[in-house]
Design an enzyme around this catalytic site. Sequence first.
Site, PDB file in Angstrom:
ATOM      1  N   GLY A  74       2.993  -8.200  -9.619  1.00  0.00           N
ATOM      2  CA  GLY A  74       4.302  -8.847  -9.715  1.00  0.00           C
ATOM      3  C   GLY A  74       4.388 -10.158  -8.960  1.00  0.00           C
ATOM      4  O   GLY A  74       5.081 -11.087  -9.385  1.00  0.00           O
ATOM      5  N   ALA A 107      -4.144 -10.575  -8.416  1.00  0.00           N
ATOM      6  CA  ALA A 107      -3.575 -11.621  -9.267  1.00  0.00           C
ATOM      7  C   ALA A 107      -2.800 -11.092 -10.472  1.00  0.00           C
ATOM      8  O   ALA A 107      -2.052 -11.836 -11.093  1.00  0.00           O
ATOM      9  CB  ALA A 107      -4.686 -12.551  -9.744  1.00  0.00           C
ATOM     10  N   SER A 108      -2.969  -9.812 -10.813  1.00  0.00           N
ATOM     11  CA  SER A 108      -2.285  -9.273 -11.998  1.00  0.00           C
ATOM     12  C   SER A 108      -0.917  -8.682 -11.676  1.00  0.00           C
ATOM     13  O   SER A 108      -0.187  -8.291 -12.583  1.00  0.00           O
ATOM     14  CB  SER A 108      -3.141  -8.181 -12.653  1.00  0.00           C
ATOM     15  OG  SER A 108      -4.388  -8.695 -13.022  1.00  0.00           O
ATOM     16  N   HIS A 135       7.741  -9.714  10.190  1.00  0.00           N
ATOM     17  CA  HIS A 135       8.168  -9.827   8.791  1.00  0.00           C
ATOM     18  C   HIS A 135       8.741  -8.500   8.298  1.00  0.00           C
ATOM     19  O   HIS A 135       8.385  -8.002   7.241  1.00  0.00           O
ATOM     20  CB  HIS A 135       6.979 -10.271   7.927  1.00  0.00           C
ATOM     21  CG  HIS A 135       7.328 -10.506   6.486  1.00  0.00           C
ATOM     22  ND1 HIS A 135       8.303 -11.400   6.094  1.00  0.00           N
ATOM     23  CD2 HIS A 135       6.834  -9.966   5.338  1.00  0.00           C
ATOM     24  CE1 HIS A 135       8.389 -11.390   4.775  1.00  0.00           C
ATOM     25  NE2 HIS A 135       7.519 -10.523   4.283  1.00  0.00           N
ATOM     26  N   ASP A 157      -8.443  -8.718  -9.638  1.00  0.00           N
ATOM     27  CA  ASP A 157      -7.626  -7.506  -9.575  1.00  0.00           C
ATOM     28  C   ASP A 157      -8.447  -6.354 -10.151  1.00  0.00           C
ATOM     29  O   ASP A 157      -9.562  -6.556 -10.630  1.00  0.00           O
ATOM     30  CB  ASP A 157      -6.300  -7.681 -10.330  1.00  0.00           C
ATOM     31  CG  ASP A 157      -5.153  -6.920  -9.648  1.00  0.00           C
ATOM     32  OD1 ASP A 157      -5.369  -5.749  -9.242  1.00  0.00           O
ATOM     33  OD2 ASP A 157      -4.045  -7.480  -9.518  1.00  0.00           O
ATOM     34  N   ASN A 212      -1.188   0.391   1.151  1.00  0.00           N
ATOM     35  CA  ASN A 212      -1.569  -1.010   1.300  1.00  0.00           C
ATOM     36  C   ASN A 212      -2.570  -1.255   2.420  1.00  0.00           C
ATOM     37  O   ASN A 212      -3.364  -2.190   2.346  1.00  0.00           O
ATOM     38  CB  ASN A 212      -0.320  -1.879   1.479  1.00  0.00           C
ATOM     39  CG  ASN A 212       0.468  -2.014   0.183  1.00  0.00           C
ATOM     40  OD1 ASN A 212       0.076  -1.456  -0.840  1.00  0.00           O
ATOM     41  ND2 ASN A 212       1.561  -2.740   0.215  1.00  0.00           N
TER      42      ASN A 212
END
EC number: 1.1.1.37
Length: 338
Positions: free
Chosen positions: A35, A32-33, A200, A57, A117
Amino acid sequence: MLSALARPASAALRRSFSTSAQNNAKVAVLGASGGIGQPLSLLLKNSPLVSRLTLYDIAHTPGVAADLSHIETKAVVKGYLGPEQLPDCLKGCDVVVIPAGVPRKPGMTRDDLFNTNATIVATLAAACAQHRPEAMICIIANPVNSTIPITAEVFKKHGVYNPSKIFGVTTLDIVRANTFVAELKGLDPARVNVPVIGGHAGKTIIPLISQCTPKVDFPQDQLTALTGRIQEAGTEVVKAKAGAGSATLSMAYAGARFVFSLVDAMNGKEGVVECSFVKSQETECTYFSTPLLLGKKGIEKNLGIGQIPSFEEKMISDAIPELKASIKKGEDFVKTLK
């Protein structure tokens, strides 16, 4: 049939700001913190559909939560910091959105993000599987073509896998396709709907301009250029930001649009259709994005690909080898985990 079911692109987002919507969704944002996480959390806080917003986060979440909590909307916001607080963040959530991860820089592909990731998504997916397996899981973290198989395999390891509840958020591809078609044809983008299928990343992003509502026609050279622009739109933003990040604001908008559609469907609204990268039997790829009819329990029905011209058929066959490789890469990664 798809066109009839698919509502105009921004209807869900517009409706989320109206006062008549049902409004009890408990949503967690993991990452949530960052970009994407911050503007996404702002859009979720601004929606009457959301009653509780929990933010997680590894840094800065108390500050982000304090800031958002002053906004005069009813969603109650709480921040959670670090792995030991993650179980509490997930408690009772209906929807978990995961934008966590590192962004692309110029010269990087989405696949270059894999090593960092993949680990982040696997760790967060394991926490969801352990502490809130019933929730709808919406993965934004790239490369989505691999992070969705990673999430699925982690849920399988924990014995709680439900393919109807794990979504790869590809909505930004649809948002971009709608915008670019509207620009070329002088239309209101909120009234344009282009299904985008496949995956994607790069050529796995397959816009079905033939199924656009309203119906539009382009000469082949313009169609080829438009398709290429949709496929490389993320890179366009990465280059324009010149090292300062990737698409964050438009991705937050697209992520919020998907969450609002999902919550609408969970609230019993009928005819809610969104494209998403999910477990699929529509092609020889085990995961594939197509328009989905959403319902109270996630995917109600996969609406498939429908009738398409040879230009779009060829894009699918060209995309399948790359998509299969990305899926396998994600699945193989989970096998290496303890």
